[in-house]
Design a protein around this motif. Structure first.
Motif, PDB file in Angstrom:
ATOM      1  N   ASP A 206       4.090   8.315   2.693  1.00 14.79           N
ATOM      2  CA  ASP A 206       4.107   7.835   1.312  1.00 14.79           C
ATOM      3  C   ASP A 206       3.724   8.979   0.378  1.00 14.79           C
ATOM      4  OD1 ASP A 206       3.832   6.537  -1.104  1.00 14.79           O
ATOM      5  OD2 ASP A 206       1.953   5.528  -0.566  1.00 14.79           O
ATOM      6  N   GLU A 207       4.698   9.454  -0.399  1.00  9.78           N
ATOM      7  CA  GLU A 207       4.413  10.554  -1.322  1.00  9.78           C
ATOM      8  C   GLU A 207       3.977   9.993  -2.671  1.00  9.78           C
ATOM      9  OE1 GLU A 207       7.571  13.104  -2.633  1.00  9.78           O
ATOM     10  OE2 GLU A 207       6.359  14.911  -2.357  1.00  9.78           O
ATOM     11  N   TRP A 208       2.890   9.276  -2.634  1.00 13.22           N
ATOM     12  CA  TRP A 208       2.314   8.687  -3.851  1.00 13.22           C
ATOM     13  C   TRP A 208       2.001   9.792  -4.862  1.00 13.22           C
ATOM     14  CZ3 TRP A 208      -3.556   7.624  -4.019  1.00 13.22           C
ATOM     15  CH2 TRP A 208      -3.916   7.040  -5.241  1.00 13.22           C
ATOM     16  N   GLY A 209       2.514   9.674  -6.061  1.00  9.80           N
ATOM     17  CA  GLY A 209       2.261  10.692  -7.086  1.00  9.80           C
ATOM     18  C   GLY A 209       3.296  11.801  -7.093  1.00  9.80           C
TER      19      GLY A 209
ATOM     20  N   ASN B 200       0.816  -1.212   0.000  1.00 12.27           N
ATOM     21  CA  ASN B 200       0.000   0.000   0.000  1.00 12.27           C
ATOM     22  C   ASN B 200       0.853   1.267   0.000  1.00 12.27           C
ATOM     23  OD1 ASN B 200      -2.722  -0.882  -0.095  1.00 12.27           O
ATOM     24  ND2 ASN B 200      -2.553  -1.595   2.020  1.00 12.27           N
ATOM     25  N   MET B 201       2.161   1.091  -0.040  1.00  9.34           N
ATOM     26  CA  MET B 201       3.056   2.248  -0.115  1.00  9.34           C
ATOM     27  C   MET B 201       3.623   2.314  -1.527  1.00  9.34           C
ATOM     28  SD  MET B 201       3.206   3.649   3.004  1.00  9.34           S
ATOM     29  CE  MET B 201       4.790   4.375   3.444  1.00  9.34           C
ATOM     30  N   SER B 202       3.812   3.524  -2.021  1.00 14.67           N
ATOM     31  CA  SER B 202       4.305   3.711  -3.372  1.00 14.67           C
ATOM     32  C   SER B 202       5.676   4.375  -3.387  1.00 14.67           C
ATOM     33  CB  SER B 202       3.317   4.563  -4.166  1.00 14.67           C
ATOM     34  OG  SER B 202       3.804   4.837  -5.449  1.00 14.67           O
ATOM     35  N   ALA B 203       5.797   5.534  -2.729  1.00 13.85           N
ATOM     36  CA  ALA B 203       7.054   6.291  -2.721  1.00 13.85           C
ATOM     37  C   ALA B 203       7.365   6.685  -1.279  1.00 13.85           C
ATOM     38  CB  ALA B 203       6.943   7.528  -3.602  1.00 13.85           C
ATOM     39  N   TRP B 204       8.086   5.806  -0.594  1.00 15.46           N
ATOM     40  CA  TRP B 204       8.420   6.090   0.804  1.00 15.46           C
ATOM     41  C   TRP B 204       9.166   7.414   0.860  1.00 15.46           C
ATOM     42  CZ3 TRP B 204       7.957   2.070   4.819  1.00 15.46           C
ATOM     43  CH2 TRP B 204       7.332   0.911   4.352  1.00 15.46           C
ATOM     44  N   HIS B 205       8.673   8.346   1.655  1.00 15.14           N
ATOM     45  CA  HIS B 205       9.170   9.713   1.552  1.00 15.14           C
ATOM     46  C   HIS B 205       9.973  10.179   2.748  1.00 15.14           C
ATOM     47  CE1 HIS B 205       8.930  14.118   1.914  1.00 15.14           C
ATOM     48  NE2 HIS B 205       9.053  14.100   0.612  1.00 15.14           N
ATOM     49  N   SER B 206       9.475   9.964   3.956  1.00 12.32           N
ATOM     50  CA  SER B 206      10.161  10.480   5.142  1.00 12.32           C
ATOM     51  C   SER B 206       9.752   9.645   6.348  1.00 12.32           C
ATOM     52  CB  SER B 206       9.840  11.961   5.371  1.00 12.32           C
ATOM     53  OG  SER B 206       8.443  12.167   5.387  1.00 12.32           O
ATOM     54  N   ALA B 207      10.465   9.838   7.459  1.00 16.18           N
ATOM     55  CA  ALA B 207      10.238   9.025   8.652  1.00 16.18           C
ATOM     56  C   ALA B 207      10.223   9.901   9.892  1.00 16.18           C
ATOM     57  CB  ALA B 207      11.325   7.957   8.787  1.00 16.18           C
ATOM     58  N   THR B 208       9.449   9.471  10.887  1.00 15.75           N
ATOM     59  CA  THR B 208       9.401  10.147  12.183  1.00 15.75           C
ATOM     60  C   THR B 208       9.367   9.083  13.272  1.00 15.75           C
ATOM     61  OG1 THR B 208       8.124  11.975  11.231  1.00 15.75           O
ATOM     62  CG2 THR B 208       8.138  11.783  13.645  1.00 15.75           C
ATOM     63  N   PHE B 209      10.232   9.235  14.276  1.00 14.98           N
ATOM     64  CA  PHE B 209      10.238   8.311  15.406  1.00 14.98           C
ATOM     65  C   PHE B 209       9.339   8.838  16.518  1.00 14.98           C
ATOM     66  CE2 PHE B 209      14.185   7.183  13.334  1.00 14.98           C
ATOM     67  CZ  PHE B 209      14.320   5.823  13.570  1.00 14.98           C
ATOM     68  N   SER B 210       8.756   7.930  17.290  1.00 10.68           N
ATOM     69  CA  SER B 210       8.143   8.349  18.545  1.00 10.68           C
ATOM     70  C   SER B 210       9.257   8.784  19.483  1.00 10.68           C
ATOM     71  CB  SER B 210       7.349   7.196  19.167  1.00 10.68           C
ATOM     72  OG  SER B 210       8.203   6.091  19.440  1.00 10.68           O
ATOM     73  N   ASN B 211       8.906   9.542  20.505  1.00 13.27           N
ATOM     74  CA  ASN B 211       9.939  10.112  21.357  1.00 13.27           C
ATOM     75  C   ASN B 211      10.775   9.045  22.062  1.00 13.27           C
ATOM     76  OD1 ASN B 211      11.203  12.515  22.358  1.00 13.27           O
ATOM     77  ND2 ASN B 211      10.286  12.076  24.361  1.00 13.27           N
ATOM     78  N   ASP B 212      10.168   7.897  22.372  1.00 10.76           N
ATOM     79  CA  ASP B 212      10.940   6.833  23.009  1.00 10.76           C
ATOM     80  C   ASP B 212      11.602   5.911  21.990  1.00 10.76           C
ATOM     81  OD1 ASP B 212       8.858   5.328  22.009  1.00 10.76           O
ATOM     82  OD2 ASP B 212       8.148   4.595  23.951  1.00 10.76           O
ATOM     83  N   GLY B 213      11.406   6.194  20.719  1.00 12.51           N
ATOM     84  CA  GLY B 213      12.054   5.416  19.669  1.00 12.51           C
ATOM     85  C   GLY B 213      11.431   4.062  19.407  1.00 12.51           C
ATOM     86  N   SER B 214      10.302   3.771  20.039  1.00 12.05           N
ATOM     87  CA  SER B 214       9.705   2.444  19.892  1.00 12.05           C
ATOM     88  C   SER B 214       8.815   2.330  18.658  1.00 12.05           C
ATOM     89  CB  SER B 214       8.883   2.106  21.143  1.00 12.05           C
ATOM     90  OG  SER B 214       7.750   2.955  21.244  1.00 12.05           O
TER      91      SER B 214
END
Length: 588
Positions: A347-350, A327-341
């Motif tokens: 997904d920047e589809w298009g 269901n993902m097309s163009a993985w764009h960026s990532a964000t961690f939760s504050n505890d890193g878990s």
């Protein structure tokens, strides 16, 4: 003095908590639907946030006749009271000391694609990718296939005098820099590192020695299938140079991912592959990398994969895991939760230039995918997408955002291009839900013209949105049933001296009564603990705050001891423990 009161049975309370979290009422009908089109006079919709100011681009970055694709605003970085805003034709610096009226400090014209910006001390780093970009920032471009004038890589400026930035280095790379991630290493304070993600074609080896676009099995030194790591001596940035080219994609095959929606599909020649540029091979680059030095990890959004990277050796990041999702097309960026878990990938589809939030588009496509870390692996949990249907004249898909420092919760602000800005809670990775938004109508009522929010980040109490065609928006959250006044005031206690969103800082709150009350507000909202118990805790906090000296310390010490005792059997155990730590801090 109130005394300890038994808590609810854990099972019943957890069920009650789940029930409470399932009910997230939003205004109906959605105010974002049907907004008037316009450039600087478009209709707007706000919910649980307010627009503080909108500042048009400076004269050098605005064509008053019509929105100009050469002048699109892009990403943001922050240092003190300065906001750095990238643009396809350079970058601008705004003084945001008064968020209601940002003041222009510098408008620096220097074409080079989207010009992603990061900042550290007196140094500014700017991505350059376009084949027409020049080292001298000239507007005449570069036409020759091989030229010593071409700039593709990382520009480094000395901004000791931000009104007169001085170019000190141009680190050339084979593919240029689409994005860059500044990484600090606590063990190496004399240097900073830049992870370079380049998605353009490989330049000629005649222009830059060693550049090759061959397959890895043909040329083990190919410029594909790797990222670049640049080391920058802080006191001698002109000596910046590439120190490693980690092959973090080794062994990955082409990921299966979805294509276009039925209404967007075009007829393909018989026998032609669906994606001829990538058919049969794994990722050759990342779009973006978010590092989280406090936990020694990074999240790489890399073509068809979301990577979990070990960055304990900053110069040599290593892949721990690669997640793929149809269901993902163009993985764009990532964000961690504050505890890193937990890790949230967008997904920047298009590609950000297409309408991908129409009523007919799948909610799982062009959305965020939320994962939970399971050792060195990632377990998928759920998707989240901005829920308001947008028109076919609005480019809309998941894009850049950051955490908002609400203690005890994962709350994030995110941009969705012409889908606006929204704020959502993903504390429960299975049930993310929206709690605030700001949106404008389309730029044009009849034609899709690229616009909307490229980025939206929390910085020292406000949300800053880089609007592609309209400039800079500053917004402020307002108290609501989803965010209490205490939670917002606690968030405002977290101050950054600088902030590059792609290097995620650990959020730490000072011991303060508003932080304690943020936790009690959350427990009241969730209704998992017995009301009489919570009332008692709140009453003790009130008494302690009014007391002075040793009387306050004694009251807080006694309350902390009670909380420690009660935490073990509480359905809100983690929150009660966190509250206890704040109370202990206040008692000192």
């Amino acid at each position: 003095m109130p005394r300890t009161i038994p808590l609810l049975a854990a099972g019943a309370a957890v069920a009650q908590l789940a029930l409470a979290q399932a009910a997230h009422a939003q205004p109906s009908p959605d105010r974002r639907v049907g907004l008037k089109a316009g450039w600087f006079d478009a209709g707007t919709a706000e919910w649980n946030m307010k627009l503080v100011s909108t500042t048009k681009p400076s004269d050098a970055f605005l064509n008053p006749a019509a929105p100009d694709p050469r002048l699109k605003n892009s990403d943001l970085a922050f240092s003190g009271n300065l906001l750095f805003q990238g643009n396809y034709s350079g970058w601008q610096v705004w003084d945001i000391g008064n968020p209601s009226k940002p003041k222009l400090r510098t408008a620096f014209v220097c074409p080079g694609s989207q010009s992603d910006v990061t900042v550290y001390a007196n140094l500014l780093f700017v991505s350059a990718e376009a084949v027409a970009g020049r080292i001298d920032c000239g507007l005449e471009g570069v036409e020759a296939e091989v030229s010593k004038d071409r700039a593709r890589g990382i520009r480094i400026f000395d901004i000791s005098n931000v009104a007169k930035p001085k170019s000190v280095a141009m680190v050339q790379t084979c593919r240029g820099s689409h994005t860059n991630t500044l990484v600090t290493d606590p063990k190496d304070p004399d240097n900073v590192y830049i992870y370079v993600s380049g998605s353009a074609g490989v330049r000629s080896h005649e222009e830059l020695a060693g550049c090759s676009d061959r397959a890895l099995d043909v040329d083990p030194n190919t410029a594909l299938f790797r990222i670049e790591v640049i080391k920058v001596p802080v006191k001698n940035p002109s000596a910046a140079a590439i120190v490693s080219s980690p092959r973090i994609f080794e062994g990955l095959s082409e990921a299966t991912r979805h294509g276009d929606a039925p209404e967007d599909r075009r007829e393909r020649p018989a026998g032609a592959p669906a994606r001829p540029s990538v058919a049969g091979r794994g990722p050759t680059q990342c779009h973006d990398i978010t590092t989280y030095p406090a936990v020694g990890l990074a999240g790489g959004a890399c073509s068809g994969y979301g990577l979990l990277l070990d960055i304990s050796d900053v110069k040599n990041p290593k892949r721990l895991y690669a997640a793929a999702d149809t269901n993902m097309s163009a993985w764009h960026s990532a964000t961690f939760s504050n505890d890193g878990s937990k890790v949230l990938f967008s997904d920047e589809w298009g590609g950000g230039t297409s309408p991908r939030c129409r009523a007919t588009d799948k909610k799982e496509w062009g959305a965020d995918a939320i994962f939970v870390r399971n050792g060195d692996k990632l377990d998928f949990k759920s998707y989240f997408k901005m829920p308001a249907a947008q028109t076919s004249q609005e480019n809309c898909v998941a894009h850049n955002g950051s955490l908002i420092p609400i203690p005890g919760r994962e709350v994030m602000v995110q941009s969705w291009y012409q889908g606006g800005i929204n704020v959502f809670d993903w504390t429960d990775p299975n049930h993310a839900f929206e709690i605030a938004y700001f949106d404008r109508g389309p730029l044009d009522a009849s034609v899709l013209t690229s616009a909307g929010h490229w980025s939206a980040y929390w910085y020292n109490g406000y949300i800053y949105g880089s609007e592609i065609a309209r400039g800079l928006d500053v917004l402020e959250l307002t108290p609501s049933e989803f965010l209490s006044k205490n939670e917002l005031e606690a968030a405002k206690l977290v101050k950054f001296t600088y902030f590059n969103p792609q290097e995620q800082p650990r959020l730490v709150w000072p011991a303060a009564f508003v932080v304690a009350r943020a936790y009690t507000d959350q427990m009241a909202r969730n209704s998992a603990v017995q009301k009489s118990w919570l009332d008692g805790v709140v009453a003790q906090l009130d008494v302690a705050e009014k007391a002075k000296g040793s009387a306050r310390a004694n009251a807080l010490t006694k309350l902390a001891a009670q909380l420690d005792q009660d935490a073990g059997g509480s359905p809100e155990s983690a929150r009660v423990k966190a509250l206890s730590e704040v109370v202990k801090g206040l008692a000192k």
